[in-house]
Design a protein around this motif. Structure first.
Motif, PDB file in Angstrom:
ATOM      1  N   LYS A  14      44.285  27.922  33.210  1.00 46.62           N
ATOM      2  CA  LYS A  14      45.321  29.236  33.479  1.00 46.62           C
ATOM      3  C   LYS A  14      44.640  30.450  33.185  1.00 46.62           C
ATOM      4  O   LYS A  14      44.490  30.600  31.863  1.00 46.62           O
ATOM      5  CB  LYS A  14      46.615  28.567  32.561  1.00 46.62           C
ATOM      6  N   LEU A  15      44.625  31.149  34.096  1.00 49.32           N
ATOM      7  CA  LEU A  15      44.222  32.675  34.030  1.00 49.32           C
ATOM      8  C   LEU A  15      44.919  33.369  34.791  1.00 49.32           C
ATOM      9  O   LEU A  15      45.532  32.805  35.847  1.00 49.32           O
ATOM     10  CB  LEU A  15      42.511  32.681  34.325  1.00 49.32           C
ATOM     11  N   CYS A  16      45.017  34.865  34.540  1.00 50.02           N
ATOM     12  CA  CYS A  16      45.597  35.892  35.398  1.00 50.02           C
ATOM     13  C   CYS A  16      44.711  36.082  36.483  1.00 50.02           C
ATOM     14  O   CYS A  16      43.568  35.354  36.761  1.00 50.02           O
ATOM     15  CB  CYS A  16      46.035  37.177  34.615  1.00 50.02           C
ATOM     16  N   TRP A  17      45.265  36.660  37.659  1.00 50.48           N
ATOM     17  CA  TRP A  17      44.373  36.726  38.755  1.00 50.48           C
ATOM     18  C   TRP A  17      43.230  37.345  38.671  1.00 50.48           C
ATOM     19  O   TRP A  17      42.172  36.904  39.218  1.00 50.48           O
ATOM     20  CB  TRP A  17      45.374  37.492  39.845  1.00 50.48           C
ATOM     21  N   VAL A  32      48.716  28.330  43.020  1.00 52.75           N
ATOM     22  CA  VAL A  32      47.527  28.600  42.399  1.00 52.75           C
ATOM     23  C   VAL A  32      46.917  29.991  43.082  1.00 52.75           C
ATOM     24  O   VAL A  32      47.407  30.149  44.166  1.00 52.75           O
ATOM     25  CB  VAL A  32      46.450  27.539  42.683  1.00 52.75           C
ATOM     26  N   TRP A  33      45.905  30.629  42.230  1.00 54.19           N
ATOM     27  CA  TRP A  33      45.561  31.735  42.752  1.00 54.19           C
ATOM     28  C   TRP A  33      44.370  31.655  44.108  1.00 54.19           C
ATOM     29  O   TRP A  33      43.658  30.756  43.994  1.00 54.19           O
ATOM     30  CB  TRP A  33      44.760  32.588  41.708  1.00 54.19           C
ATOM     31  N   LEU A  34      44.641  32.237  44.842  1.00 48.95           N
ATOM     32  CA  LEU A  34      43.653  32.759  45.912  1.00 48.95           C
ATOM     33  C   LEU A  34      43.050  33.978  45.823  1.00 48.95           C
ATOM     34  O   LEU A  34      43.770  35.021  45.130  1.00 48.95           O
ATOM     35  CB  LEU A  34      44.413  32.495  47.417  1.00 48.95           C
ATOM     36  N   CYS A  52      49.062  40.837  44.009  1.00 45.09           N
ATOM     37  CA  CYS A  52      48.248  39.644  43.893  1.00 45.09           C
ATOM     38  C   CYS A  52      49.036  38.377  44.728  1.00 45.09           C
ATOM     39  O   CYS A  52      50.256  38.339  44.629  1.00 45.09           O
ATOM     40  CB  CYS A  52      48.172  39.123  42.414  1.00 45.09           C
ATOM     41  N   GLY A  53      48.107  37.462  45.267  1.00 46.44           N
ATOM     42  CA  GLY A  53      48.489  36.548  46.013  1.00 46.44           C
ATOM     43  C   GLY A  53      48.020  34.986  45.646  1.00 46.44           C
ATOM     44  O   GLY A  53      46.936  35.009  45.286  1.00 46.44           O
ATOM     45  N   GLY A  54      48.837  33.988  45.909  1.00 48.58           N
ATOM     46  CA  GLY A  54      48.467  32.716  45.803  1.00 48.58           C
ATOM     47  C   GLY A  54      49.305  31.857  46.514  1.00 48.58           C
ATOM     48  O   GLY A  54      49.654  32.243  47.467  1.00 48.58           O
ATOM     49  N   ILE A  55      49.115  30.681  46.446  1.00 45.87           N
ATOM     50  CA  ILE A  55      49.308  29.613  47.376  1.00 45.87           C
ATOM     51  C   ILE A  55      50.363  28.399  46.616  1.00 45.87           C
ATOM     52  O   ILE A  55      49.976  27.962  45.571  1.00 45.87           O
ATOM     53  CB  ILE A  55      48.364  28.851  48.375  1.00 45.87           C
ATOM     54  N   PHE A  75      43.614  27.915  39.644  1.00 46.21           N
ATOM     55  CA  PHE A  75      43.030  28.609  40.823  1.00 46.21           C
ATOM     56  C   PHE A  75      41.909  27.782  41.634  1.00 46.21           C
ATOM     57  O   PHE A  75      41.387  26.930  41.190  1.00 46.21           O
ATOM     58  CB  PHE A  75      42.510  29.886  40.477  1.00 46.21           C
ATOM     59  N   ILE A  76      41.722  28.382  43.025  1.00 44.92           N
ATOM     60  CA  ILE A  76      40.681  27.619  43.817  1.00 44.92           C
ATOM     61  C   ILE A  76      39.368  28.544  44.028  1.00 44.92           C
ATOM     62  O   ILE A  76      39.786  29.692  44.394  1.00 44.92           O
ATOM     63  CB  ILE A  76      41.325  27.157  45.242  1.00 44.92           C
ATOM     64  N   CYS A  77      38.152  28.269  43.758  1.00 42.53           N
ATOM     65  CA  CYS A  77      37.185  29.028  43.859  1.00 42.53           C
ATOM     66  C   CYS A  77      36.349  28.407  45.173  1.00 42.53           C
ATOM     67  O   CYS A  77      36.311  27.114  45.585  1.00 42.53           O
ATOM     68  CB  CYS A  77      36.045  28.919  42.730  1.00 42.53           C
ATOM     69  N   LEU A  78      35.471  29.396  45.642  1.00 44.61           N
ATOM     70  CA  LEU A  78      34.748  29.103  46.864  1.00 44.61           C
ATOM     71  C   LEU A  78      33.538  29.244  46.385  1.00 44.61           C
ATOM     72  O   LEU A  78      33.047  29.907  45.737  1.00 44.61           O
ATOM     73  CB  LEU A  78      34.618  30.354  48.013  1.00 44.61           C
ATOM     74  N   LYS A  79      32.949  28.056  46.346  1.00 50.07           N
ATOM     75  CA  LYS A  79      31.265  27.758  45.676  1.00 50.07           C
ATOM     76  C   LYS A  79      30.512  28.258  46.636  1.00 50.07           C
ATOM     77  O   LYS A  79      29.311  28.884  46.073  1.00 50.07           O
ATOM     78  CB  LYS A  79      30.995  26.296  45.682  1.00 50.07           C
ATOM     79  N   ASP A  80      30.516  28.370  47.989  1.00 49.55           N
ATOM     80  CA  ASP A  80      29.328  28.746  48.823  1.00 49.55           C
ATOM     81  C   ASP A  80      29.171  30.411  48.922  1.00 49.55           C
ATOM     82  O   ASP A  80      30.088  31.116  49.297  1.00 49.55           O
ATOM     83  CB  ASP A  80      29.542  28.329  50.123  1.00 49.55           C
ATOM     84  N   ILE A  81      28.097  30.909  48.723  1.00 51.45           N
ATOM     85  CA  ILE A  81      27.825  32.314  49.141  1.00 51.45           C
ATOM     86  C   ILE A  81      27.824  32.620  50.522  1.00 51.45           C
ATOM     87  O   ILE A  81      27.211  31.779  51.238  1.00 51.45           O
ATOM     88  CB  ILE A  81      26.419  32.883  48.570  1.00 51.45           C
ATOM     89  N   GLN A  82      28.624  33.783  50.826  1.00 53.44           N
ATOM     90  CA  GLN A  82      28.906  33.940  52.201  1.00 53.44           C
ATOM     91  C   GLN A  82      28.126  35.208  52.400  1.00 53.44           C
ATOM     92  O   GLN A  82      28.592  36.436  52.311  1.00 53.44           O
ATOM     93  CB  GLN A  82      30.281  34.377  52.234  1.00 53.44           C
TER      94      GLN A  82
END
Length: 317
Positions: A189-192, A233-235, A271-274, A293-300
């Motif tokens: 649990k973290l802030c945005w 959860v944070w996006l 700030c927004g979440g889902i 929260f949800i992290c994207l792992k792959d470098i874009q």
């Protein structure tokens, strides 16, 4: 008392040696690139194919073009690691080409990763030999070999590079694939802002959702994860304070919307979440709320992330 202390030190050293020897080579799980390629026989990935054959013509060594201002070879690991040591196998012909190559480790993509901190400079490696370099637990996702040389007869060639370390971040609570992209659901649990920096430190960014199909797949992920998730959860969803327009911190185009316009925080929080249950709307949430929260792992590489700095954390090098 002294005898007991010595026994304690000896046991500690044995445990440390055992832990170091149990580390696995994580290089084959990464993606290799280089500044140029001399021939397909010298593609960058050949330096992490698990084959230490030092004869370039047997097809297991990387090789850049001759000449130029600088040469580099880069390995992008699947996540951020605490790297203890790196082993490099040199080719059997022209072994002096590895001399003065820097080993760099870090998370910055600036200058193709060649501005990251240095583990060491390679003085030399004997013909066809493997030499190990201790990096003392340096943290990073990028491992670069960098050679600054204008000599027209010089190229960077590596027959095998091995990286031994352990994940720097705690294992995510749940990992999944969403439309071909690897994501991690983090039950911390973290802030945005802290969630954003966590994802950028250990993966790539807070997740963006680009289409209705991705929305459906994210919903499936949230349904699969344990029921202990926070209500939202944070996006990587953020709103311009003045214009009121929403955007993704990852730089992804905002071409798909699923915002709940009836949010009680409408136009008061950027700030927004889902939601983690049906109908899985996106919504404005006070930035200080502590959520999973949800992290994207792959470098874009094809998107330009929005820069974000915290007053409590210095900018990354």
């Amino acid at each position: 008392m002294m005898a007991k202390y010595c026994v304690f030190v000896q046991l500690w050293l044995l445990q440390s040696i055992s832990a170091a020897s149990s580390l696995v080579n994580v290089a084959p799980n990464g993606a290799a690139t280089q500044s140029s390629t001399y021939t397909p026989l010298g593609d960058a990935y050949r330096a992490i194919d698990g084959n230490k054959n030092p004869d370039f013509f047997n097809g297991s060594c990387s090789h850049t073009l001759l000449g130029g201002v600088s040469h580099w070879w880069s390995l992008l690991l699947p996540a951020v690691y605490r790297i203890e040591r790196i082993s490099i196998t040199n080719r059997n012909e022209l072994p002096e080409r590895i001399n003065n190559v820097q080993i760099l480790i870090g998370n910055s993509l600036e200058n193709n990763g060649n501005n990251n901190p240095s583990c060491t400079v390679i003085s030399s490696i004997p013909s066809g030999a493997t030499r190990t370099f201790q990096c003392g637990g340096m943290i990073g996702r990028l491992v670069n070999l960098y050679l600054n040389s204008t000599d027209p007869n010089v190229a960077l060639t590596v027959c095998e590079l091995e990286v031994y370390g352990e994940l720097a971040a705690p294992a995510p609570s749940f990992s999944a694939v969403v439309m071909g992209r690897n994501v991690a659901v983090v039950e911390r649990k973290l802030c945005w802002s802290d969630a954003l920096l966590y994802c950028r430190d250990f993966y790539w960014d807070l997740l963006s959702i680009r289409s209705g199909q991705e929305q459906t797949e994210v919903q499936a992920v949230l349904t699969t994860v344990s029921s202990n998730l926070t209500k939202q959860v944070w996006l990587g969803l953020r709103r311009y304070l003045m214009a009121g327009t929403w955007f993704w911190m990852s730089g992804t185009s905002m071409s798909f919307y699923y915002l709940d316009t009836q949010s009680p925080w409408q136009e008061t929080s950027p700030c927004g979440g889902i939601d983690t249950s049906a109908p899985f709307h996106w919504r404005e949430i006070p930035c200080g709320d502590h959520l999973h929260f949800i992290c994207l792992k792959d470098i874009q590489n094809k998107t330009q992330r929005v820069e974000f700095f915290s007053s409590t954390k210095p900018k990354s090098p």
